[in-house]
Motif scaffolding. Structure first.
Motif, PDB file in Angstrom:
ATOM      1  N   MET A  81      -9.274   8.047  -3.861  1.00 35.35           N
ATOM      2  CA  MET A  81      -8.620   6.749  -3.733  1.00 35.35           C
ATOM      3  C   MET A  81      -8.210   6.532  -2.271  1.00 35.35           C
ATOM      4  SD  MET A  81      -5.071   5.460  -5.407  1.00 35.35           S
ATOM      5  CE  MET A  81      -5.495   5.797  -7.081  1.00 35.35           C
ATOM      6  N   ASN A  82      -8.551   5.346  -1.744  1.00 34.91           N
ATOM      7  CA  ASN A  82      -8.175   5.091  -0.354  1.00 34.91           C
ATOM      8  C   ASN A  82      -6.753   4.512  -0.269  1.00 34.91           C
ATOM      9  OD1 ASN A  82      -8.323   2.276  -0.793  1.00 34.91           O
ATOM     10  ND2 ASN A  82     -10.535   2.314  -0.432  1.00 34.91           N
ATOM     11  N   ASP A  83      -6.292   4.295   0.994  1.00 34.51           N
ATOM     12  CA  ASP A  83      -4.904   3.846   1.197  1.00 34.51           C
ATOM     13  C   ASP A  83      -4.639   2.486   0.559  1.00 34.51           C
ATOM     14  OD1 ASP A  83      -4.432   6.139   2.513  1.00 34.51           O
ATOM     15  OD2 ASP A  83      -4.566   5.290   4.541  1.00 34.51           O
ATOM     16  N   ASN A  84      -5.626   1.576   0.702  1.00 33.71           N
ATOM     17  CA  ASN A  84      -5.464   0.232   0.124  1.00 33.71           C
ATOM     18  C   ASN A  84      -5.247   0.305  -1.377  1.00 33.71           C
ATOM     19  OD1 ASN A  84      -5.603  -1.336   2.363  1.00 33.71           O
ATOM     20  ND2 ASN A  84      -7.815  -1.675   2.235  1.00 33.71           N
ATOM     21  N   GLU A  85      -6.059   1.151  -2.022  1.00 36.20           N
ATOM     22  CA  GLU A  85      -5.960   1.267  -3.475  1.00 36.20           C
ATOM     23  C   GLU A  85      -4.596   1.823  -3.891  1.00 36.20           C
ATOM     24  OE1 GLU A  85     -10.744   1.856  -4.154  1.00 36.20           O
ATOM     25  OE2 GLU A  85      -9.402   3.498  -4.685  1.00 36.20           O
ATOM     26  N   ALA A  97       0.640   0.711  -6.296  1.00 34.69           N
ATOM     27  CA  ALA A  97       2.106   0.656  -6.207  1.00 34.69           C
ATOM     28  C   ALA A  97       2.593  -0.764  -6.501  1.00 34.69           C
ATOM     29  CB  ALA A  97       2.554   1.103  -4.817  1.00 34.69           C
ATOM     30  N   GLN A  98       1.881  -1.767  -5.963  1.00 38.04           N
ATOM     31  CA  GLN A  98       2.272  -3.167  -6.198  1.00 38.04           C
ATOM     32  C   GLN A  98       2.062  -3.544  -7.670  1.00 38.04           C
ATOM     33  OE1 GLN A  98      -0.207  -5.101  -3.277  1.00 38.04           O
ATOM     34  NE2 GLN A  98       1.389  -5.083  -1.710  1.00 38.04           N
ATOM     35  N   ALA A  99       0.968  -3.053  -8.239  1.00 37.01           N
ATOM     36  CA  ALA A  99       0.682  -3.369  -9.647  1.00 37.01           C
ATOM     37  C   ALA A  99       1.755  -2.768 -10.550  1.00 37.01           C
ATOM     38  CB  ALA A  99      -0.694  -2.841 -10.032  1.00 37.01           C
ATOM     39  N   ARG A 100       2.265  -1.595 -10.166  1.00 40.71           N
ATOM     40  CA  ARG A 100       3.335  -0.971 -10.952  1.00 40.71           C
ATOM     41  C   ARG A 100       4.592  -1.840 -10.963  1.00 40.71           C
ATOM     42  NH1 ARG A 100       3.782   4.850 -11.761  1.00 40.71           N
ATOM     43  NH2 ARG A 100       1.802   5.858 -11.324  1.00 40.71           N
ATOM     44  N   GLU A 152       2.667  -6.851 -10.193  1.00 36.88           N
ATOM     45  CA  GLU A 152       1.840  -7.852  -9.499  1.00 36.88           C
ATOM     46  C   GLU A 152       0.412  -7.828 -10.044  1.00 36.88           C
ATOM     47  OE1 GLU A 152       1.927  -8.223  -5.249  1.00 36.88           O
ATOM     48  OE2 GLU A 152       4.013  -7.543  -5.183  1.00 36.88           O
ATOM     49  N   LYS A 153       0.069  -8.891 -10.768  1.00 33.44           N
ATOM     50  CA  LYS A 153      -1.258  -8.959 -11.383  1.00 33.44           C
ATOM     51  C   LYS A 153      -2.364  -9.036 -10.327  1.00 33.44           C
ATOM     52  CE  LYS A 153       0.471 -11.295 -15.434  1.00 33.44           C
ATOM     53  NZ  LYS A 153       0.667 -12.569 -16.096  1.00 33.44           N
ATOM     54  N   ASP A 154      -2.090  -9.770  -9.252  1.00 33.58           N
ATOM     55  CA  ASP A 154      -3.113  -9.938  -8.208  1.00 33.58           C
ATOM     56  C   ASP A 154      -3.480  -8.597  -7.564  1.00 33.58           C
ATOM     57  OD1 ASP A 154      -3.391 -12.592  -8.629  1.00 33.58           O
ATOM     58  OD2 ASP A 154      -1.961 -13.197  -7.068  1.00 33.58           O
TER      59      ASP A 154
END
Lengths: 204, 182
Positions: free
Chosen positions: A1-5, A10-13, A16-18
């Motif tokens: 997994m890369n940094d963006n993922e 973390a945002q999805a947790r 954040e659906k997007d």
């Protein structure tokens, strides 16, 4: 997994659906491919892949960041497809089908990849895999298309390594026998077919 | 002819020792069944290796988002439906229980039907008397209040009350449009 993922996760947790839809874009291909190999139908594979991502999104709090995210995702997809294959064998009415009646599955439409589905190789692979038990099929798919080790397959499917080895052995034997049967049938229908198959390896 | 352990060696990934490889080679020269099995398996493996990953139709992520939204709405609708049913059942039970308690108290207090009718007539008369008193009080107020303020004072009071009402309506409309409120 890369940094963006990792950031998207973390945002999805946080809900954040997007952010999670970026994850969907990144992993759609392996998940769809696994579902297609397992179910043998593009429409079912689309539905199963969508369901996999929905389950992953809903249970994101259960994901252990110490594990590979791809393994966790493919584990959800594998178990879902195994359950679906088992239900397919039962002639009973499925409550799940009615529960999601309000959702109309999209029409994937023609695409170069879908056109490939019509290819002879794909049909033959589907016929070969159809002869395997659901869990054996998952073992074969993870080993040959994802190049997973015995340990990774055991982790994904919640099996022991020895169980993976014995299932793989059993599956290989069944696949080889199905191949022989297919060859015999094709030879009856088209006696000269053997020369037209480019991937066939020479005999000993 | 025995096919084991040669079948296992053919179908397992584990590397063979030189002796095992030699024994397998000798067996394959003599055994057509194992030779066919090995050949078939290698053909299947080649077919798998030659087959690439498949891709879903374009717009997969957008379809996923749409499905998530629809599913969320479905879950919310189901939850509201359940909550409405539970509330209705609780209210119905409460009303039934209250009715039973009142009925029991009512019939315990009185001995005969005549007594019940007498009490009802008495209560009705009392109610009518109270209504009459309020009617008289209202008439007195209507006659007295207009004299308390001058016509301009009444106009100012009406303006203040209507402005307050308008402000309240606007505030409620704005609150209803705030995100997170259905």
């Amino acid at each position: 997994m890369n940094d963006n993922e990792a950031i998207w996760l973390a945002q999805a947790r946080e809900g954040e659906k997007d952010a999670f839809s970026h994850i969907v874009e990144a992993y759609q291909r392996p998940v769809f491919s696994l579902c297609y190999r397992m179910l043998g139908d593009a429409g079912d594979a689309e539905d199963a892949a969508q369901e996999t991502f929905l389950r992953a999104y809903r249970h994101l709090n259960r994901y252990d960041p110490g594990r590979s995210f791809a393994t966790w995702l493919l584990s959800i997809a594998s178990h879902y497809c195994i359950d679906r294959l088992r239900k397919r064998r039962l002639p009973s009415f499925s409550i799940d089908d009615e529960e999601y009646d309000w959702w109309q599955p999209p029409d994937p439409g023609p695409s170069p990849e879908m056109a490939l589905v019509m290819d002879e190789k794909q049909t033959r692979i589907r016929q070969l895999l159809d002869g395997l038990a659901p869990r054996d099929r998952a073992v074969v798919v993870l080993h040959y298309w994802y190049e997973y080790s015995y340990e990774e397959i055991a982790d994904t499917l919640a099996l022991s390594e020895s169980a993976v080895k014995s299932r793989l052995y059993r599956a290989r034997r069944a696949l080889a026998e199905s191949w022989q049967l297919q060859e015999a049938q094709m030879e009856i229908l088209e006696p000269d077919h053997v020369e037209r198959i480019p991937y066939e390896t020479p005999a000993f | 002819m025995r096919h084991q352990p040669f079948e296992t060696w053919l179908l397992f990934d584990d590397p063979l020792t030189p002796d095992q490889a030699r024994a397998l080679d000798e067996h394959l020269r003599a055994c057509e069944t194992c030779r066919a099995l090995g050949h078939s398996w290698r053909s299947v493996a080649s077919l798998f290796q030659a087959s690439p990953d498949l891709e879903p139709a374009p717009g997969f992520a957008n379809r996923w988002k749409a499905r998530l939204v629809q599913e969320d709405q479905g879950v919310l609708t189901a939850r509201y439906r359940w909550q409405s049913w539970i509330t209705l059942i609780l209210i119905a039970n409460g009303v039934s229980l209250l009715g039973m308690l009142l009925g029991m108290t009512f019939f315990d207090t009185f001995d005969s039907l005549t007594e019940i009718l007498l009490v009802l007539v008495y209560r009705l008369t009392s109610l009518l008397t109270v209504i009459n008193i309020f009617q008289n009080l209202l008439a007195i107020l209507i006659r007295t209040i207009p004299g308390l303020l001058s016509p301009s004072g009444w106009a100012i009071l009406a303006l203040i009350v209507s402005s307050g009402s308008l402000l309240w309506v606007l505030s409620m409309a704005r609150l209803a449009r705030m995100p997170g409120r259905a």
